[in-house]
Scaffold this active site. Structure first.
Site, PDB file in Angstrom:
ATOM      1  CD  GLN A   1      -1.814  -3.313   9.020  1.00  0.00           C
ATOM      2  OE1 GLN A   1      -0.829  -2.790   9.499  1.00  0.00           O
ATOM      3  NE2 GLN A   1      -1.896  -3.599   7.739  1.00  0.00           N
TER       4      GLN A   1
ATOM      5  CE  LYS B   1      -2.254  -1.130   3.731  1.00  0.00           C
ATOM      6  NZ  LYS B   1      -1.641  -2.467   3.934  1.00  0.00           N
ATOM      7  CB  THR B   2       3.541   2.362   2.276  1.00  0.00           C
ATOM      8  OG1 THR B   2       2.693   2.184   3.414  1.00  0.00           O
ATOM      9  CG2 THR B   2       4.378   3.600   2.470  1.00  0.00           C
TER      10      THR B   2
ATOM     11  CG  ASP C   1       0.008   4.733   3.648  1.00  0.00           C
ATOM     12  OD1 ASP C   1      -0.813   3.820   3.404  1.00  0.00           O
ATOM     13  OD2 ASP C   1       1.227   4.525   3.807  1.00  0.00           O
ATOM     14  CD  GLU C   2      -0.492   2.810   8.246  1.00  0.00           C
ATOM     15  OE1 GLU C   2      -1.415   2.176   8.771  1.00  0.00           O
ATOM     16  OE2 GLU C   2       0.656   2.367   8.101  1.00  0.00           O
TER      17      GLU C   2
ATOM     18  NE  ARG D   1       3.580  -4.050  11.138  1.00  0.00           N
ATOM     19  CZ  ARG D   1       3.061  -3.695   9.963  1.00  0.00           C
ATOM     20  NH1 ARG D   1       3.696  -2.858   9.184  1.00  0.00           N
ATOM     21  NH2 ARG D   1       1.919  -4.195   9.555  1.00  0.00           N
TER      22      ARG D   1
END
Ligand code: ATP
Ligand code: MG
Length: 749
Positions: free
Chosen positions: A249, A35-36, A218-219, A600
């Site tokens: 998330q 995504k990032t 983002d996020e 992560r």
């Protein structure tokens, strides 16, 4: 780099998102799916397609994420002038220009939690309300909740019969009035005021909408309603709003983040293009499986199938330690071995915990082994007393209406200005509707202020006037003047106390920080920008990607990745956090937090808990987190120690144990070494247990309450009873063992 190069490293789905130019775009995808990466590539793609950099706005949650994105864009398209920053920073800069619409002067101050609480206490006193059982913190949280829900003080009305609601109704407007007298805002106000201004001034909104034609968030799962309102207001005439997020998330519900924003988005932009990314590029198959198995226990979610073409990788390790020292020592010694053998570098490792207070033991263990590490807790530095004092001088120089800063510095270092005097001055200011500076400058005419005190105040006013003259120079110089002229530095110099020496070292650190700031901002008049930077640091901003082991909270780990992750202290009351045990929604948020931590990890993941822990000043037996039971057994390797887990009083750590970490010594979780860790992973003793199978201190699993520890037993045979402690809200429950369906997780010897 040409277009083909830019797109060549992307999957078809990623490419679809990157090359989408006009119109709303929603990228919903799991962790590590790019995504990032899509956001940065899309920025580069837009630039290559001739979109001017100034028309692109990227909004993030941390300064670190913005900086990271800026550097990736810079690599792809050198020299691009894209605007990237956090929501709060964008809002602060917006209000410096346009804050007059909501009564703010351009030099307004941003109050942190501690500062705001001072004003809130004042407002509570002024309102004369009885807080009943509520703390000021609870009132602060309720006001914050209202602000995040886009409710201003004059609009607030309590829900029927809500006692805290009626307190808030009285206090909220007085608190806002206090802020406004100080020409100050709290964090929530930054966003709320920005949204309000955009709503009130359609021309300004249109203008900014046209200026920021391409907006990316983002996020997105962690935005609250007000943040969404801002992004939305800037995307009406040019609806090129692209957001990426993963509902699994979402970890900021307690700060007002609202998963419904994703639904809202689809409603506001019916013609939205939705792209789903399903391939994970980050983690091994086993890590991904374990994480997927955990999050599958959340009820409120949309099912997602993630896959990866990465290797199976090593098993995820689940380790039970005797106590927190053993946990830290073993983690550190595993890192040490990998470094010694040249398998890894220090930067490859991250240690996560639910609360920052748990970092200390790891620090000690790493320091003992001379392993370089960094604790990522950027906020902490700026919360230190001496740093807050100095920053308060700067804040007061910038905004002489700042009451919190005034009260903090007026008698620091001591100038013989007493509390009675200050109370009179503050009260007089309030009764006259003056700000504190105006009142201080006229102290001699305030009834009840003695002339000696008034002349001391006049001296203070002169001091600030002198310092203000240096305000347009470099920050390092300004801070130097503050230290010298206030006598602050002398205060520490004279003292040989270790504490004061440490403070002095911190002050030096602040000077270094100022010097670095000056280097990056050579133009004069940087005070606004400097204070903004200082006021809006996030924990993770302090993180540097140099060659050190990273210690950080789970919240700070969002968006990052590390080859090896240790997820520690996974115990009932810690993860899930004590506060969350009461509500299913909050339990789901805690589970998402664990999911974020696990995902992560790129190559190795270890999850651990300790049977005994010193925490919050108490030493006690712990209860393993119920989340551990939810990890799928497949691909999980368990380690632990039968002896302690059987629940006999903990032995003191022995050196022979230390030298050889349990990891290599223990079996693979089979046969007689069956440990709690193994049992938790779903292999609890098979068949119904006989009542004699239960023992004092044994861990047991209950179908509804999760894992608990037997604290007492009584009776015999069919009538044998047990008192089980489940921790948290559930606490102790008494069962008749023959009927309770309690699963022993570890048979006593
Ligand atoms: P999170 O939800 O955790 O924020 P994300 O979806 O933002 O994750 P990224 O951080 O963008 O994921 O990507 C995860 C990792 O996968 C990064 O190291 C990234 O460089 C890599 N990656 C993503 N897409 C590809 C691709 N198409 N080819 C190779 N590597 C990729
Ligand atoms: Mg990301």
């Amino acid at each position: 780099m040409n277009d083909a190069d830019l797109l060549s490293g992307l999957t078809p789905a990623q490419r679809e998102a990157v090359t989408h130019i006009d119109g709303p775009l929603l990228i919903l995808a799991g962790p590590g799916s790019g995504k990032t990466r899509v956001v940065t590539h899309r920025i580069a793609y837009l630039l290559r397609r001739g979109v001017p950099g100034e028309q692109i706005l990227g909004l993030t949650f941390t300064n670190k994420a913005a900086a990271e994105m800026a550097s990736r864009v810079e690599q792809l398209v050198p020299g691009a002038r894209v605007r990237l920053g956090t929501f709060h920073r964008f809002a602060a800069q917006f209000l410096r220009r346009h804050g007059r619409h909501v009564g703010l002067q351009a030099n307004f101050t941003i109050y942190d939690k501690e500062d705001s609480l001072k004003g809130l206490r004042r407002a509570i006193a002024e309102a004369g309300v009885d807080l009943m059982n509520y703390t000021p913190d609870a009132v602060a949280a309720a006001i914050s909740w209202a602000k995040n829900a886009f409710i201003q003080s004059h609009e607030y009305s309590p829900r029927d019969g809500s006692p805290i609601g009626s307190i808030v109704q009285k206090v909220y407007p007085l608190y806002q009035r206090w802020l406004s007298r100080s020409n100050a805002v709290d964090f929530d106000d930054l966003l709320l005021n920005t949204a309000v201004v955009l709503q009130r001034d359609p021309e300004l909104r249109r203008d900014l909408d046209a200026r920021h034609r391409y907006i990316m968030v983002d996020e997105y799962q962690d935005t609250n309603l007000v943040q969404y309102a801002i992004a939305r207001a800037l995307s009406i005439d040019y609806p090129n709003l692209a957001v990426t997020g993963d509902p699994d998330q979402s970890i900021y519900g307690w700060r007002g983040a609202d998963l419904n924003n994703i639904l809202e988005f689809e409603r506001d932009f019916p013609d939205v293009r939705v792209v789903r990314l399903e391939q994970n590029y980050r983690s091994t198959k086993k890590i991904l499986q374990a994480a997927a198995g955990l999050i599958a226990h959340n009820v409120k979610r949309k099912r997602k199938d993630l896959f990866t073409l990465n290797d199976d990788g090593a098993d995820v390790r689940l380790v039970a330690y005797r106590d927190q020292t053993e946990e830290a020592e073993d983690v550190a010694s595993q890192i040490q071995s990998a470094l010694r053998e040249g398998r890894r570098r220090a930067r490859d490792f991250a240690v996560f915990y639910r609360v920052n207070a748990l970092s200390r033991e790891f620090e000690l263990a790493l320091r003992r082994r001379n392993i370089p590490y960094q604790i990522v807790n950027g906020v902490e530095f700026f919360q230190r007393r001496e740093i807050k004092d100095l920053v308060a001088y700067l804040k007061f120089i910038q905004n002489p209406r700042d009451e919190v800063a005034f009260l903090r510095i007026v008698n620091t270092p001591p100038r013989g200005i007493g509390n009675t005097t200050l109370a009179r001055v503050a009260e007089f200011a309030r009764s006259q509707g003056w700000d504190i500076w105006t009142a201080a400058a006229r102290a001699e005419s305030i009834p009840g202020v003695q002339s000696r005190a008034a002349s001391k105040l006049a001296e203070f006013v002169r001091l600030i006037d002198n310092l203000t003259a240096a305000a347009s120079g470099p920050m390092e110089e300004l801070l130097g003047c503050v230290l010298a002229e206030t006598g602050y530095r002398e205060l520490f110099r004279k003292s040989s106390a270790e504490e004061d020496q440490e403070r002095l070292a911190n002050v030096e650190e602040l000077l270094t920080y100022a010097r670095q700031f000056d280097e990056q901002h050579p133009e004069p008049g940087g005070l606004d920008a400097f204070l903004e930077e200082v006021s809006l640091v996030n924990d993770v901003d302090a993180w540097e990607g140099d060659d050190r082991v990273t210690l950080m909270s789970l919240h700070a780990s969002k968006g990052l990745e590390f080859p090896v992750v240790f997820l520690t202290a996974v115990e009932q009351g810690i993860l899930p956090h004590e506060r969350s045990l009461k509500s299913n929604d909050q339990m789901e948020e805690e589970r998402r937090l664990m999911f974020v931590g696990m995902t992560r990890a790129m190559e190795e993941l270890q999850i651990s808990y300790a049977s005994m822990r010193d925490f919050r000043g108490r030493r006690g037996l712990t209860i393993p987190s119920p989340f551990l039971m939810e990890l799928p057994k497949n691909g999980l390797q368990t380690h632990g120690r039968a002896a302690e887990l059987a629940g006999t009083a903990a032995r003191p750590p022995q050196t022979s144990d230390r030298r050889e970490p349990p990891l290599r010594r223990a079996g693979n979780g089979q046969g007689p070494r069956l440990t709690t860790a193994a049992a938790l992973a779903g292999s609890a003793a098979s068949g119904p247990a006989r009542t004699d199978d239960y023992a004092q201190d044994m861990l047991v699993a209950h179908p509804r309450h999760g894992v608990g520890r037997i604290v007492a037993l009584s009776g015999s045979g069919e009538n044998r009873k047990a008192v089980v402690d489940f921790g948290g809200r559930i606490g102790r429950v008494k069962f008749i063992l023959s009927k309770a369906g309690l699963k022993p997780l570890k048979r006593s010897r």
